[in-house]
Design a protein around this motif. Structure first.
Motif, PDB file in Angstrom:
ATOM      1  N   MET A   1       0.821  -1.207   0.000  1.00  0.00           N
ATOM      2  CA  MET A   1       0.000   0.000   0.000  1.00  0.00           C
ATOM      3  C   MET A   1       0.858   1.262   0.000  1.00  0.00           C
ATOM      4  N   PHE A   2       2.009   1.200   0.705  1.00  0.00           N
ATOM      5  CA  PHE A   2       2.854   2.383   0.799  1.00  0.00           C
ATOM      6  C   PHE A   2       3.479   2.734  -0.544  1.00  0.00           C
ATOM      7  N   GLU A   3       3.530   1.759  -1.471  1.00  0.00           N
ATOM      8  CA  GLU A   3       4.049   2.060  -2.796  1.00  0.00           C
ATOM      9  C   GLU A   3       3.157   3.057  -3.535  1.00  0.00           C
ATOM     10  N   LEU A   4       1.871   3.097  -3.179  1.00  0.00           N
ATOM     11  CA  LEU A   4       0.956   4.034  -3.818  1.00  0.00           C
ATOM     12  C   LEU A   4       1.320   5.481  -3.527  1.00  0.00           C
ATOM     13  N   PHE A   5       2.003   5.717  -2.395  1.00  0.00           N
ATOM     14  CA  PHE A   5       2.336   7.077  -1.984  1.00  0.00           C
ATOM     15  C   PHE A   5       3.792   7.435  -2.286  1.00  0.00           C
ATOM     16  N   SER A   6       4.480   6.590  -3.038  1.00  0.00           N
ATOM     17  CA  SER A   6       5.873   6.872  -3.382  1.00  0.00           C
ATOM     18  C   SER A   6       5.944   7.882  -4.522  1.00  0.00           C
ATOM     19  N   TYR A   7       7.166   8.342  -4.797  1.00  0.00           N
ATOM     20  CA  TYR A   7       7.371   9.311  -5.870  1.00  0.00           C
ATOM     21  C   TYR A   7       7.658   8.582  -7.178  1.00  0.00           C
ATOM     22  N   GLY A   8       7.461   9.310  -8.277  1.00  0.00           N
ATOM     23  CA  GLY A   8       7.752   8.735  -9.568  1.00  0.00           C
ATOM     24  C   GLY A   8       6.544   8.074 -10.194  1.00  0.00           C
ATOM     25  N   ASP A   9       6.807   7.273 -11.228  1.00  0.00           N
ATOM     26  CA  ASP A   9       5.728   6.635 -11.971  1.00  0.00           C
ATOM     27  C   ASP A   9       5.006   5.559 -11.167  1.00  0.00           C
ATOM     28  N   ALA A  10       5.656   5.030 -10.142  1.00  0.00           N
ATOM     29  CA  ALA A  10       5.056   3.926  -9.397  1.00  0.00           C
ATOM     30  C   ALA A  10       4.070   4.386  -8.331  1.00  0.00           C
ATOM     31  N   GLY A  11       4.113   5.644  -7.947  1.00  0.00           N
ATOM     32  CA  GLY A  11       3.258   6.108  -6.864  1.00  0.00           C
ATOM     33  C   GLY A  11       2.629   7.447  -7.166  1.00  0.00           C
ATOM     34  N   TRP A  12       1.839   7.924  -6.192  1.00  0.00           N
ATOM     35  CA  TRP A  12       1.084   9.167  -6.340  1.00  0.00           C
ATOM     36  C   TRP A  12       1.495  10.221  -5.316  1.00  0.00           C
ATOM     37  N   GLY A  13       2.638  10.013  -4.683  1.00  0.00           N
ATOM     38  CA  GLY A  13       3.067  10.959  -3.660  1.00  0.00           C
ATOM     39  C   GLY A  13       3.338  12.343  -4.191  1.00  0.00           C
ATOM     40  N   ASP A  14       4.033  12.428  -5.333  1.00  0.00           N
ATOM     41  CA  ASP A  14       4.345  13.746  -5.889  1.00  0.00           C
ATOM     42  C   ASP A  14       3.098  14.463  -6.370  1.00  0.00           C
ATOM     43  N   GLU A  15       2.135  13.735  -6.965  1.00  0.00           N
ATOM     44  CA  GLU A  15       0.890  14.366  -7.411  1.00  0.00           C
ATOM     45  C   GLU A  15       0.066  14.888  -6.238  1.00  0.00           C
ATOM     46  N   ILE A  16       0.016  14.110  -5.160  1.00  0.00           N
ATOM     47  CA  ILE A  16      -0.735  14.545  -3.977  1.00  0.00           C
ATOM     48  C   ILE A  16      -0.098  15.784  -3.367  1.00  0.00           C
TER      49      ILE A  16
ATOM     50  N   ALA B   1      -6.227   9.927  -8.627  1.00  0.00           N
ATOM     51  CA  ALA B   1      -5.580   8.733  -8.088  1.00  0.00           C
ATOM     52  C   ALA B   1      -6.587   7.622  -7.836  1.00  0.00           C
ATOM     53  N   VAL B   2      -7.764   7.982  -7.347  1.00  0.00           N
ATOM     54  CA  VAL B   2      -8.808   6.983  -7.110  1.00  0.00           C
ATOM     55  C   VAL B   2      -9.260   6.368  -8.434  1.00  0.00           C
ATOM     56  N   GLY B   3      -9.408   7.201  -9.463  1.00  0.00           N
ATOM     57  CA  GLY B   3      -9.851   6.678 -10.748  1.00  0.00           C
ATOM     58  C   GLY B   3      -8.867   5.724 -11.376  1.00  0.00           C
ATOM     59  N   VAL B   4      -7.569   5.948 -11.152  1.00  0.00           N
ATOM     60  CA  VAL B   4      -6.553   5.087 -11.754  1.00  0.00           C
ATOM     61  C   VAL B   4      -6.333   3.826 -10.929  1.00  0.00           C
ATOM     62  N   THR B   5      -6.229   3.961  -9.615  1.00  0.00           N
ATOM     63  CA  THR B   5      -5.883   2.814  -8.759  1.00  0.00           C
ATOM     64  C   THR B   5      -7.092   2.010  -8.298  1.00  0.00           C
ATOM     65  N   LYS B   6      -8.302   2.581  -8.392  1.00  0.00           N
ATOM     66  CA  LYS B   6      -9.521   1.926  -7.920  1.00  0.00           C
ATOM     67  C   LYS B   6      -9.458   1.603  -6.423  1.00  0.00           C
TER      68      LYS B   6
END
Length: 235
Positions: free
Chosen positions: A1-16, A192-197
């Motif tokens: 789950m923590f990978e979702l909040f990482s930076y880069g293409d693998a996560g959504w941390g930078d967008e958030i 992020a919700v729309g992409v990761t469901k």
């Protein structure tokens, strides 16, 4: 789950975080606009001139009775039309101007904040001891000096709790600008919700971020109130 909040293409941390930065910028930009509108509406409602009083009370009554999201839609769609209509009248060959979602959010939220702030400020002004104003005039102070040295410091102390509550409400209302395509915290959460469901994970994160901003604001406001009330004896 923590990978979702990482930076880069693998996560959504930078967008958030980018969305959070826009949310904070929107709130900070809206505050002075709302305060200016609030002071102007408060002065108008306390004016001796009947047209100004009608204008001040009419503005606060109308704006406080409209849903914030409706005000946002009207400003975002209507302001752009008015600007371009005026531009076509002034310079018919000029290119149309796009009214940005950020500017629309600042104007709409500032108008709403100003309407409620006007009532808070009007109540604060009416709580002042008029004897102090008369004493200032008796010693030769100008109206500007009386306002800056006598009225404004006390108005600030009386109005700060109410303005603090309005700031926290406005901070949460910034989430409404996501409906006009501004990439704030709420919009990036929806993406992020729309992409990761995974709606629960990201909406819970958004809740925690908004809650943290409100708690930090309350701590700052409490410190400001203590400073504003220094030297005041408590009953």
């Amino acid at each position: 789950m923590f990978e979702l909040f990482s930076y880069g293409d693998a996560g959504w941390g930078d967008e958030i975080l980018q969305g959070l930065a826009i949310t904070v910028q929107l709130a900070i930009a809206t505050l002075p606009v709302g305060l200016c509108i609030g002071f102007l509406a408060a002065f108008a409602s306390m004016s001796r001139a009947r047209p100004l009083r009608f204008l001040g009370f009419g503005y606060t009554t109308i704006m406080r009775g409209l849903p914030e999201i409706l005000t946002l839609f009207v400003v975002y769609n209507g302001a752009g039309l008015l600007i371009n209509a005026a531009l076509r009248w002034w310079a018919p060959e000029a290119s149309p101007i796009d009214f940005s979602p950020f500017a629309a959010g600042v104007v709409a939220l500032g108008m709403v904040f100003g309407a409620f702030a006007a009532e808070v400020l009007r109540g604060a002004f009416q709580s002042l001891d008029q004897g102090q104003v008369e004493a200032g005039r008796a010693i030769g102070m100008s109206s500007r000096q009386i306002f800056l040295r006598i009225q404004l410091p006390q108005v600030w102390r009386f109005a700060l709790p109410g303005l603090g509550n309005l700031w926290i409400n406005m901070l949460k209302d910034t989430a409404l600008v996501s409906v006009i395509a501004l990439d704030d915290l709420m919009r990036m959460t929806k993406v992020a919700v729309g992409v990761t469901k995974q709606p629960f994970t990201f909406y819970l994160l958004a809740c925690l971020i908004y809650w943290a901003m409100c708690v930090l604001s309350e701590l700052v406001l409490a410190q400001m109130e203590r400073r504003a009330n220094r030297g005041i004896r408590r009953a």
